[in-house]
Structures are given as structure tokens and as C-alpha cells.
Design a protein around this motif. Structure first.
Motif, PDB file in Angstrom:
ATOM      1  N   UNK A  73     -34.770  15.439  11.560  1.00 18.45           N
ATOM      2  CA  UNK A  73     -33.908  15.620  12.730  1.00 18.45           C
ATOM      3  C   UNK A  73     -34.510  16.595  13.736  1.00 18.45           C
ATOM      4  N   UNK A  74     -35.088  17.683  13.249  1.00 21.97           N
ATOM      5  CA  UNK A  74     -35.745  18.642  14.157  1.00 21.97           C
ATOM      6  C   UNK A  74     -36.968  18.030  14.819  1.00 21.97           C
ATOM      7  N   UNK A  75     -37.679  17.179  14.099  1.00 24.90           N
ATOM      8  CA  UNK A  75     -38.816  16.481  14.680  1.00 24.90           C
ATOM      9  C   UNK A  75     -38.358  15.561  15.811  1.00 24.90           C
ATOM     10  N   UNK A  76     -37.235  14.886  15.609  1.00 20.95           N
ATOM     11  CA  UNK A  76     -36.686  14.019  16.661  1.00 20.95           C
ATOM     12  C   UNK A  76     -36.277  14.830  17.885  1.00 20.95           C
ATOM     13  N   UNK A  77     -35.670  15.981  17.654  1.00 19.83           N
ATOM     14  CA  UNK A  77     -35.312  16.840  18.789  1.00 19.83           C
ATOM     15  C   UNK A  77     -36.556  17.334  19.514  1.00 19.83           C
ATOM     16  N   UNK A  78     -37.607  17.601  18.770  1.00 18.74           N
ATOM     17  CA  UNK A  78     -38.867  17.988  19.395  1.00 18.74           C
ATOM     18  C   UNK A  78     -39.467  16.864  20.217  1.00 18.74           C
ATOM     19  N   UNK A  79     -39.365  15.619  19.710  1.00 13.41           N
ATOM     20  CA  UNK A  79     -39.833  14.467  20.478  1.00 13.41           C
ATOM     21  C   UNK A  79     -39.073  14.350  21.788  1.00 13.41           C
ATOM     22  N   UNK A  80     -37.799  14.709  21.761  1.00 17.54           N
ATOM     23  CA  UNK A  80     -36.982  14.604  22.969  1.00 17.54           C
ATOM     24  C   UNK A  80     -37.281  15.738  23.943  1.00 17.54           C
ATOM     25  N   UNK A  81     -37.378  16.955  23.447  1.00 16.91           N
ATOM     26  CA  UNK A  81     -37.530  18.123  24.326  1.00 16.91           C
ATOM     27  C   UNK A  81     -38.940  18.293  24.880  1.00 16.91           C
ATOM     28  N   UNK A  82     -39.949  18.092  24.056  1.00 14.93           N
ATOM     29  CA  UNK A  82     -41.334  18.323  24.489  1.00 14.93           C
ATOM     30  C   UNK A  82     -42.248  17.252  23.905  1.00 14.93           C
ATOM     31  N   UNK A  83     -42.119  16.020  24.373  1.00 11.63           N
ATOM     32  CA  UNK A  83     -42.892  14.933  23.756  1.00 11.63           C
ATOM     33  C   UNK A  83     -44.399  15.105  23.884  1.00 11.63           C
ATOM     34  N   UNK A  84     -44.864  15.679  24.981  1.00 10.08           N
ATOM     35  CA  UNK A  84     -46.314  15.828  25.159  1.00 10.08           C
ATOM     36  C   UNK A  84     -46.922  16.783  24.137  1.00 10.08           C
ATOM     37  N   UNK A  85     -46.119  17.728  23.634  1.00  9.95           N
ATOM     38  CA  UNK A  85     -46.614  18.664  22.620  1.00  9.95           C
ATOM     39  C   UNK A  85     -46.350  18.160  21.207  1.00  9.95           C
ATOM     40  N   UNK A  86     -45.460  17.214  21.049  1.00  9.22           N
ATOM     41  CA  UNK A  86     -45.064  16.761  19.725  1.00  9.22           C
ATOM     42  C   UNK A  86     -45.779  15.491  19.275  1.00  9.22           C
ATOM     43  N   UNK A  87     -46.580  14.893  20.156  1.00 10.93           N
ATOM     44  CA  UNK A  87     -47.254  13.652  19.782  1.00 10.93           C
ATOM     45  C   UNK A  87     -48.093  13.795  18.521  1.00 10.93           C
ATOM     46  N   UNK A  88     -48.718  14.939  18.347  1.00  8.81           N
ATOM     47  CA  UNK A  88     -49.554  15.148  17.175  1.00  8.81           C
ATOM     48  C   UNK A  88     -48.772  15.122  15.875  1.00  8.81           C
ATOM     49  N   UNK A  89     -47.483  15.382  15.938  1.00  7.08           N
ATOM     50  CA  UNK A  89     -46.660  15.391  14.729  1.00  7.08           C
ATOM     51  C   UNK A  89     -46.118  14.011  14.366  1.00  7.08           C
TER      52      UNK A  89
END
Length: 144
Positions: A73-89
């Protein structure tokens, strides 16, 4: 009256700046359609021990699913808030999916069929959504 010709703007003096701004505004939103399902999967994963009713006979696996569900769930929120920084995850999501598939035998004690099927379905969905995120991220990453 002004010339309202709507032809090619490639000769416009600000065309490179407009393209850069357009790329920044859209940057990273290709994964936006996956954010919701990933969050719902994390929510279900966290609640699944109580939905499938194995929290009493598999306490270690119940805690495991709760923690991994919160992480998804936190990963999904990260995809929503800062997708350019979360792509690696995105690949971490794939790893979590594979771990969810094998976790009943490693974390649990003599899991029954319901626990195994539940974790395999959650793991397969996490793996599939992680592959979609990783593929979309690889496709949308600008190449020099």
C-alpha cells in the motif's frame, strides 16, 4: 485582424521550452492506472488473514501478510505521489509478489489450501502489477 493560421509551430522560438515543459508535466504518469489496483491489493493483503480466517491458526503468516500489505500500500502511494522517483521500486513489487507465493511454506506452519491459494493469488497479482509498472516505466523513461 491577427493571423490565425494553425500550421506547424516548429519554427516557434519557444518550441524546445514548450516540449520540455510538456514532458515534465506528463512525466511519470503512465503508471497512474496501476496505482489504484496496487493500493487495493495491498489493502486486501493486509486484511486477508481476517478475511480468510487464518489469523488464529497461522499467527506468523497473519503478521507477515499485514506487514507486506502495508508495504504494498505504501508503494502504491509512492507511485501516486512521486512516480518519477518510484519507478525503480517497480521491481521490488515483483519481488514481493514472488515472496508472497512462497511465503506460506516458509513463514507458515502446515498451511491449508485456503491460505496457500490466497497467498498465490495475491503474489501473482503483485507480480503482474509489478511487471506492468516496470514495463511502463521502462517504456516512458526518456533515452538520450
Amino acid at each position: 485582424m491577427a493571423n490565425l493560421h494553425r500550421g506547424d509551430i516548429s519554427s516557434h522560438p519557444d518550441v524546445s521550452e514548450m516540449r520540455d515543459r510538456y514532458a515534465r508535466m506528463l512525466g511519470g504518469r503512465d503508471v497512474a492506472l496501476v496505482d489504484g489496483p496496487v493500493f487495493l491489493l495491498g489493502l486486501y493483503c493486509a486484511a486477508s488473514p481476517w478475511i480468510v480466517h487464518y489469523s488464529a491458526n497461522q499467527p506468523a503468516l497473519a503478521t507477515h501478510n499485514l506487514i507486506l500489505g502495508i508495504a504494498i500500500g505504501l508503494l502504491a502511494l509512492g507511485f501516486t505521489r512521486a512516480p518519477e522517483r518510484m519507478y525503480g521500486l517497480s521491481w521490488a513489487m515483483c519481488a514481493m509478489g514472488i515472496w508472497m507465493i512462497i511465503a506460506p511454506w516458509i513463514v507458515g506452519r502446515a498451511p491449508d489450501a485456503g491460505v496457500i491459494v490466497n497467498n498465490i493469488v495475491i503474489g501473482a497479482l503483485a507480480l503482474a502489477l509489478g511487471l506492468v509498472c516496470a514495463g511502463t516505466a521502462a517504456k516512458s523513461t526518456p533515452r538520450p
